[in-house]
Design a protein around this motif. Structure first.
Motif, PDB file in Angstrom:
ATOM      1  N   PHE A  28      -8.471   2.680   8.393  1.00  0.00           N
ATOM      2  CA  PHE A  28      -7.908   3.343   7.222  1.00  0.00           C
ATOM      3  C   PHE A  28      -9.037   3.895   6.363  1.00  0.00           C
ATOM      4  O   PHE A  28     -10.208   3.562   6.544  1.00  0.00           O
ATOM      5  N   PRO A  40      -0.958   3.078   6.346  1.00  0.00           N
ATOM      6  CA  PRO A  40      -1.674   2.623   7.553  1.00  0.00           C
ATOM      7  C   PRO A  40      -0.948   1.456   8.204  1.00  0.00           C
ATOM      8  O   PRO A  40      -0.341   0.619   7.529  1.00  0.00           O
ATOM      9  N   PRO A 167      -4.123   6.454   6.355  1.00  0.00           N
ATOM     10  CA  PRO A 167      -4.584   6.238   7.739  1.00  0.00           C
ATOM     11  C   PRO A 167      -5.846   7.049   8.014  1.00  0.00           C
ATOM     12  O   PRO A 167      -6.106   8.068   7.373  1.00  0.00           O
TER      13      PRO A 167
END
Length: 421
Positions: A28, A40, A167
């Motif tokens: 992440f 994430p 993410p």
């Protein structure tokens, strides 16, 4: 601690964070503005509504003390945190920037009350070089934010605001690759020597090891006779072959690590990778001095040398599949420029099941890394592939499954062809 933290801050939103969960890395990043990114996976799948997550990154500027403290921090957290806190290894790095990796831990607190956790963290940050961040779930559950912990008056401006957690794509290779050079694998006497020298105050045995080390001139001396190194995993027949070669060629047989380091091996095996690897790297230079002396009078057979030191270190530093290894041709696989090069390196290979059968028949105790070979198929593949990728000189692979005499004859043919013996 504050100076090291400040050096990280300007790069904070450029960093990628990796958390090992169930043997796989989850990546992440953080950014100041949220643009509708997904949560994430490690937050979306692993964290329940009332969970609070924390990260701790070890930021000491002295890498020896940082390595020591990283291991001690894990023991401290496991000892004092609630059993409901699930601790995982974590790292932070700048993509493609060598030496940028810093390590730490990530955990979620599922206890429903954070008082115990915060007492433990408060104790950690008061005494230790650790940067702690906490993570909060938004009301809709779709956004997570990161902030320094504890929030306090006088907080540095760059870290006084929340960062959104988003993410990040997986890097092209395992992030540990960024720090392998002169951390997991050493490429000069001086680099390994400096690590053990810095250990003198915290590991008294380091001083005894330093007293055994050769002068640089001796370690570089080139022998008159051929030097043949035999490599391979345990139970591939190295001992039988090296003793047969010694008797057949009238050679001297040496082993690495050298016998003189035996009193301290158990002690250094308990140390974190940086210190342990420096210890074994210096063992190669002691062996090189012995080779230089004996090789003036007779051929020298060596049971393991730098290939083993490097292959095991690389395979341990980089987890997962073979694709996570540094690319073939990477400088990670180069031979140290100041270490004596053998005339020939033979790598004995064996079917995994046959190797296990031989180990059972021997009934001997195994090192931690050899135990890992037995139950971790990917680790064994990484070790074998790292062996094959090392250059200067490269290994010549020999199948060790035939009889001991057949293997001996095959290796003698190689020696006669390459070393003119």
């Amino acid at each position: 601690m504050a100076r090291r933290t400040m050096s990280l801050l300007p790069q904070w939103s450029s960093r990628v964070f990796s958390v090992e969960l169930d043997g796989a890395p989850h990546y992440f990043a953080v950014q100041k503005k949220h643009r509708g990114e997904e949560v994430p996976r490690l937050f979306g799948e692993k964290a329940q509504k009332h969970d609070r997550c924390y990260s701790l990154l070890v930021c000491s500027g002295d890498r020896v003390r940082r390595a020591k403290f990283y291991g001690e921090l894990r023991d401290k957290l496991l000892r004092h945190l609630s059993p409901e806190c699930d601790l995982s290894p974590m790292s932070s790095f700048l993509p493609n920037v060598k030496g940028s990796l810093i390590r730490g831990y990530f955990f979620k607190d599922s206890s429903g009350t954070s008082s115990l956790t915060e007492r433990v963290l408060q104790d950690v940050i008061q005494r230790d070089p650790v940067l702690v961040c906490s993570y909060f779930r938004g009301e809709d559950g779709q956004v997570w934010t990161q902030r320094p912990w504890p929030p306090a008056e006088g907080q540095l401006i760059e870290m006084s605001e929340d960062y959104y957690v988003v993410p990040s794509e997986a890097p092209g290779y395992h992030p540990s690759v960024l720090n392998i050079i002169n951390s997991d694998v050493f490429y000069s006497f001086e680099e390994a020597y400096e690590v053990l020298k810095k250990c003198g105050d915290i590991i008294p045995e380091a001083r005894s090891v330093l007293e055994l080390l050769p002068s640089r001139a001796e370690a570089r001396s080139k022998p008159d006779f051929p030097v043949i190194v035999i490599e391979g995993l345990d139970a591939t027949g190295k001992t039988t072959l090296t003793e047969s070669l010694r008797d057949t060629l009238g050679a001297v047989l040496l082993r690495s690590p050298p016998q003189c380091l035996s009193p301290w091996r158990a002690r250094f095996d308990q140390e974190p990778p940086l210190i342990r690897r420096a210890f074994y790297a210096l063992g190669n230079y002691i062996t090189a001095e012995q080779i230089g002396q004996q090789g003036m009078k007779t051929p020298v057979i060596v049971d393991r040398f730098w290939h083993s030191t490097a292959a095991y270190a690389i395979a341990t530093a980089v987890n997962g599949p073979l694709s996570n290894l540094p690319a073939e041709g990477s400088e990670v696989y180069r031979w140290p420029s100041d270490l004596l090069q053998p005339s020939l390196v033979v790598l004995l290979t064996l079917d995994p099941e046959e190797r296990k059968r031989r180990l059972r028949n021997r009934g001997l105790g195994k090192t931690e890394e050899e135990q890992e070979l037995d139950h971790n198929h990917l680790f064994r593949l990484r070790v074998e592939e790292a062996y094959r990728r090392i250059s200067g000189p490269a290994c010549v692979t020999v199948d060790a499954s035939p009889s001991a005499d057949q293997v001996l004859q095959q290796v003698l043919l190689l020696i006669r062809g390459k070393c003119h013996l």
